[in-house]
Design a protein around this motif. Structure first.
Motif, mmCIF file in Angstrom:
data_model
loop_
_atom_site.group_PDB
_atom_site.id
_atom_site.type_symbol
_atom_site.label_atom_id
_atom_site.label_comp_id
_atom_site.label_asym_id
_atom_site.label_seq_id
_atom_site.Cartn_x
_atom_site.Cartn_y
_atom_site.Cartn_z
ATOM 1 N N GLN A 396 -1.487 5.432 -11.074
ATOM 2 C CA GLN A 396 -0.394 4.677 -10.483
ATOM 3 C C GLN A 396 -0.589 4.378 -8.916
ATOM 4 N N THR A 397 -1.602 4.996 -7.993
ATOM 5 C CA THR A 397 -1.355 3.885 -6.420
ATOM 6 C C THR A 397 -2.333 2.633 -6.904
ATOM 7 N N VAL A 398 -2.862 2.896 -7.437
ATOM 8 C CA VAL A 398 -4.088 1.659 -7.643
ATOM 9 C C VAL A 398 -3.019 0.500 -8.164
ATOM 10 N N LEU A 399 -2.434 0.455 -9.303
ATOM 11 C CA LEU A 399 -1.498 -0.437 -9.564
ATOM 12 C C LEU A 399 0.047 -0.201 -8.909
ATOM 13 N N LYS A 400 0.599 0.237 -8.281
ATOM 14 C CA LYS A 400 1.422 -0.043 -6.359
ATOM 15 C C LYS A 400 0.618 -0.837 -6.339
ATOM 16 N N TYR A 401 -0.250 -0.749 -5.223
ATOM 17 C CA TYR A 401 -1.058 -1.524 -4.707
ATOM 18 C C TYR A 401 -1.178 -3.174 -5.438
ATOM 19 N N ALA A 402 -1.600 -2.334 -6.527
ATOM 20 C CA ALA A 402 -2.113 -4.222 -6.963
ATOM 21 C C ALA A 402 -0.495 -5.033 -7.520
ATOM 22 N N ALA A 403 0.731 -4.693 -7.427
ATOM 23 C CA ALA A 403 1.523 -5.380 -7.954
ATOM 24 C C ALA A 403 2.452 -5.914 -6.081
ATOM 25 N N GLY A 404 1.219 -5.768 -5.222
ATOM 26 C CA GLY A 404 1.664 -6.825 -4.562
ATOM 27 C C GLY A 404 0.805 -8.207 -4.162
ATOM 28 N N LEU A 405 -0.069 -8.056 -4.391
ATOM 29 C CA LEU A 405 -1.875 -9.208 -4.958
ATOM 30 C C LEU A 405 -0.466 -9.984 -5.817
ATOM 31 N N ASP A 406 -0.716 -11.222 -5.380
ATOM 32 C CA ASP A 406 -0.472 -12.344 -5.921
ATOM 33 C C ASP A 406 -0.925 -12.727 -6.989
ATOM 34 N N PRO A 407 -0.364 -13.276 -7.988
ATOM 35 C CA PRO A 407 -1.572 -13.707 -9.751
ATOM 36 C C PRO A 407 -2.638 -14.378 -9.443
ATOM 37 N N GLY A 408 -3.487 -13.906 -9.399
ATOM 38 C CA GLY A 408 -5.316 -14.979 -9.456
ATOM 39 C C GLY A 408 -5.703 -14.986 -7.781
ATOM 40 N N TRP A 418 -10.796 1.276 1.128
ATOM 41 C CA TRP A 418 -9.848 1.546 0.006
ATOM 42 C C TRP A 418 -9.575 2.782 0.068
ATOM 43 N N LEU A 419 -10.333 3.787 0.171
ATOM 44 C CA LEU A 419 -9.661 5.108 0.159
ATOM 45 C C LEU A 419 -9.319 5.524 1.403
ATOM 46 N N HIS A 420 -9.109 4.756 2.445
ATOM 47 C CA HIS A 420 -8.154 4.899 3.341
ATOM 48 C C HIS A 420 -7.263 4.354 3.391
ATOM 49 N N CYS A 421 -6.950 3.356 2.322
ATOM 50 C CA CYS A 421 -5.759 1.813 1.734
ATOM 51 C C CYS A 421 -4.997 3.111 1.225
ATOM 52 N N LEU A 422 -5.928 3.489 0.430
ATOM 53 C CA LEU A 422 -4.808 4.170 -0.933
ATOM 54 C C LEU A 422 -4.780 5.625 -1.033
ATOM 55 N N THR A 423 -4.883 6.429 0.176
ATOM 56 C CA THR A 423 -4.713 7.858 0.625
ATOM 57 C C THR A 423 -3.406 7.533 1.606
ATOM 58 N N GLY A 424 -3.445 6.491 2.168
ATOM 59 C CA GLY A 424 -1.354 6.065 3.358
ATOM 60 C C GLY A 424 -0.707 4.810 2.279
ATOM 61 N N THR A 468 -22.831 -6.953 -0.771
ATOM 62 C CA THR A 468 -23.120 -8.616 0.731
ATOM 63 C C THR A 468 -24.297 -8.361 1.156
ATOM 64 N N MET A 469 -24.738 -9.557 2.001
ATOM 65 C CA MET A 469 -25.907 -8.828 3.195
ATOM 66 C C MET A 469 -25.805 -7.419 3.636
ATOM 67 N N SER A 470 -24.728 -6.955 4.187
ATOM 68 C CA SER A 470 -24.239 -5.846 4.826
ATOM 69 C C SER A 470 -24.085 -4.622 4.310
ATOM 70 N N ALA A 471 -22.936 -4.894 3.188
ATOM 71 C CA ALA A 471 -22.625 -3.692 2.976
ATOM 72 C C ALA A 471 -21.800 -3.745 1.000
ATOM 73 N N ARG A 472 -22.522 -3.547 0.521
ATOM 74 C CA ARG A 472 -21.285 -2.770 -0.803
ATOM 75 C C ARG A 472 -19.828 -3.147 -0.445
ATOM 76 N N TYR A 473 -19.559 -3.431 -1.979
ATOM 77 C CA TYR A 473 -17.857 -3.160 -1.550
ATOM 78 C C TYR A 473 -16.848 -3.329 -3.607
ATOM 79 N N ILE A 474 -15.674 -3.066 -3.785
ATOM 80 C CA ILE A 474 -14.890 -2.539 -4.848
ATOM 81 C C ILE A 474 -14.369 -3.904 -4.646
ATOM 82 N N GLU A 475 -14.031 -4.372 -5.591
ATOM 83 C CA GLU A 475 -12.926 -6.081 -5.365
ATOM 84 C C GLU A 475 -11.988 -5.598 -6.587
ATOM 85 N N MET A 476 -11.093 -5.559 -5.641
ATOM 86 C CA MET A 476 -9.407 -5.750 -6.768
ATOM 87 C C MET A 476 -9.353 -6.778 -6.998
ATOM 88 N N ALA A 477 -8.584 -7.503 -8.278
ATOM 89 C CA ALA A 477 -7.951 -8.915 -8.865
ATOM 90 C C ALA A 477 -7.148 -8.597 -9.859
#
Length: 492
Positions: A396-408, A418-424, A468-477
């Motif tokens: 539910q929290t992920v969907l709430k965050y994704a609702a604020g993203l523009d399509p595309g 991401w943990l810090h962002c979703l927890t907040g 990336t060259m420096s770290a792993r990431y998680i992408e939400m789209a």
């Protein structure tokens, strides 16, 4: 005749056995015995109460006047036969349903004479299969089916639906599709979950469905407390039916996923140090219950919810089952007729659903009858996605965050970010306490998102992982398109 000139008892038994039985081995090395011309095979080491090969060998020796022999002679003869059979070609044994030649499949009627139903591209017949084509294995769970009735004109399906308390036509067509899927030896089918209010006849409806395949002795059972006992029950029958489930532990949920789509266990052979034996299983599964609580996403993709409603008129158990037993031959005949039609129908294979084989079967059922099974199946999966989301605050929290993203658009962060962002986002300005089970590290969050990935994708949120060259990431789209379906505020 002197004692030296007498033929040893073990040789007499071995000669008789090889003259009256065919011996072969399966891929796991188990040796089976099959009476000449009869399709039922029994493991020669079985001591089961359903009739072991040792017992039928003793009876044959006695009835044919060869003699009565002690246990030592029988053991020595069977030891020799087992050793000789290890050089024979490998053949598979089947419970209830088996593939045949020329595109046919077989249904074991559980009869002592071995007569079975052969379902072929142009119809079905009741015949005794050639032992070289089909070897049936019988257990205490193998009940006897009646002879199905020919030329029923589909009335058996109508009679069955009249006895069941399915809530609507969509549920009925999904139940029919599942029954057709149970007659396929190689097609995995989702597990029906019969649900509804108290008194809706969930257990009765479950028994009616499985008894079409397993006979009147087929029944529901409580879920075993451990995976080993569950696998033993699954391996002894074709349809496994679990009654009155109220909670699914993670281990039981994972085991159910394996049962539906197939898995293999390796176990140490008893009384050995290094020998092992393989336990492979893939079976139709059925469950009943009012509510099982939170459903894990991987199991949700393998479920088939069938909702029942309370009947307006109650009937006694004796009256209900007397009528059911009377109509069972007609029901089975109608199911076989429909199976032939569905298998002959041409339809595109849906490529967007996990259980693609069952989705294709639903499409074929629609092509043959116009029932709308595929649409009902898609709707049921959509409802299950809602159930998963409603039971998972992280989703539910992920969907709430994704609702604020523009399509595309897409957003990338490390798992810790991401943990810090979703927890907040969940805690909000009130610093709401985190619920039990909330991810505590970035690795735990990443693992949870991997489980939720298909569910979130169905709601228009794509999760991906990269480096990336420096770290792993998680992408939400959010892909371009309309707003998120079922967009709502999280229930916290």
């Amino acid at each position: 005749m002197s004692d030296e000139e007498k033929t040893p008892a073990r040789e007499v038994i071995a000669d008789y056995a090889q003259a009256h039985f065919r011996y072969f081995r399966t891929v796991d090395g188990t040796v089976y015995a099959q009476r000449n011309g009869h399709p039922v095979a029994r493991p020669i080491r079985s001591q089961g109460t359903t009739g072991s090969h040792r017992q039928e060998l003793m009876v044959g020796l006695f009835n044919d006047g060869v003699g009565v022999f002690n246990g030592t002679a029988l053991k020595e003869a069977l030891d020799l036969i087992e050793a000789l059979a290890m050089s024979q070609p490998v053949q598979q044994v089947h419970i209830r349903v088996a593939p045949g030649l020329d595109g046919a499949t077989w249904l074991d009627l559980g009869r002592n004479d071995g007569q079975s139903v052969r379902i072929h591209p142009t119809g079905w017949d009741i015949v005794t299969p050639d032992p070289a084509e089909v070897c049936w294995r019988r257990t205490q769970l193998t009940g006897q089916l009646p002879f199905p009735v020919k030329d029923t004109d589909g009335k058996g399906i109508d009679l069955l639906m009249r006895l069941c308390n399915f809530a609507n036509a969509e549920t009925e067509c999904l139940a029919i599709a599942w029954l057709i899927g149970c007659l396929g030896p190689t097609v995995p089918v989702p597990a029906p979950f019969l649900t509804g209010p108290q008194g809706a006849g969930k257990s009765t409806g479950g028994r009616m469905l499985i008894r079409i395949i397993e006979g009147m002795s087929g029944d529901l059972r409580r879920a075993p407390k451990d995976e080993e006992n569950l696998i033993a029950a699954v391996g002894a029958g074709w349809v496994t039916a679990l009654d009155n489930l109220s909670h699914l532990t993670p281990d039981l949920s994972d085991a159910m996923c394996c049962i539906v789509t197939g898995a293999e266990n390796i176990k140490r052979a008893l009384f050995t140090d290094g020998d092992v034996f393989r336990v492979s299983y893939r079976r139709p599964l059925l469950m009943t219950g009012i509510d099982v609580g939170v459903i894990r996403p991987d199991l949700a993709e393998r479920l088939l919810p069938l909702r029942l409603e309370r009947p307006k008129v109650r009937r006694t158990e004796a009256e209900l089952w007397t009528e059911y037993e009377e109509i069972l031959p007609v029901v089975l005949g109608s199911l076989l007729d429909l199976t032939v039609l569905v298998r002959a129908a041409e339809a595109d294979i849906p490529t967007d659903l996990r259980m693609a084989d069952f989705a294709h079967l639903c499409a074929q059922l629609d092509a043959a009858t116009g029932l709308g099974a595929l649409g009902a199946y898609r709707a049921s999966l959509d409802d299950l996605n809602d159930d998963v989301i409603e039971g998972d605050l992280l989703a539910q929290t992920v969907l709430k965050y994704a609702a604020g993203l523009d399509p595309g658009t897409e957003e990338r962060m490390t798992s810790a970010e991401w943990l810090h962002c979703l927890t907040g986002l969940y805690s909000g300005e009130e610093c709401r306490p985190l619920p039990k089970g909330w991810p505590t590290t970035g690795k735990v969050l990443s693992d949870r998102l991997k489980r939720l990935q298909p569910t979130l994708a169905a709601r228009g949120v794509l999760i991906d992982w990269g480096r990336t060259m420096s770290a792993r990431y998680i992408e939400m789209a959010r892909p371009p398109g309309p707003p998120l379906p079922h967009e709502q505020e999280p229930a916290f």
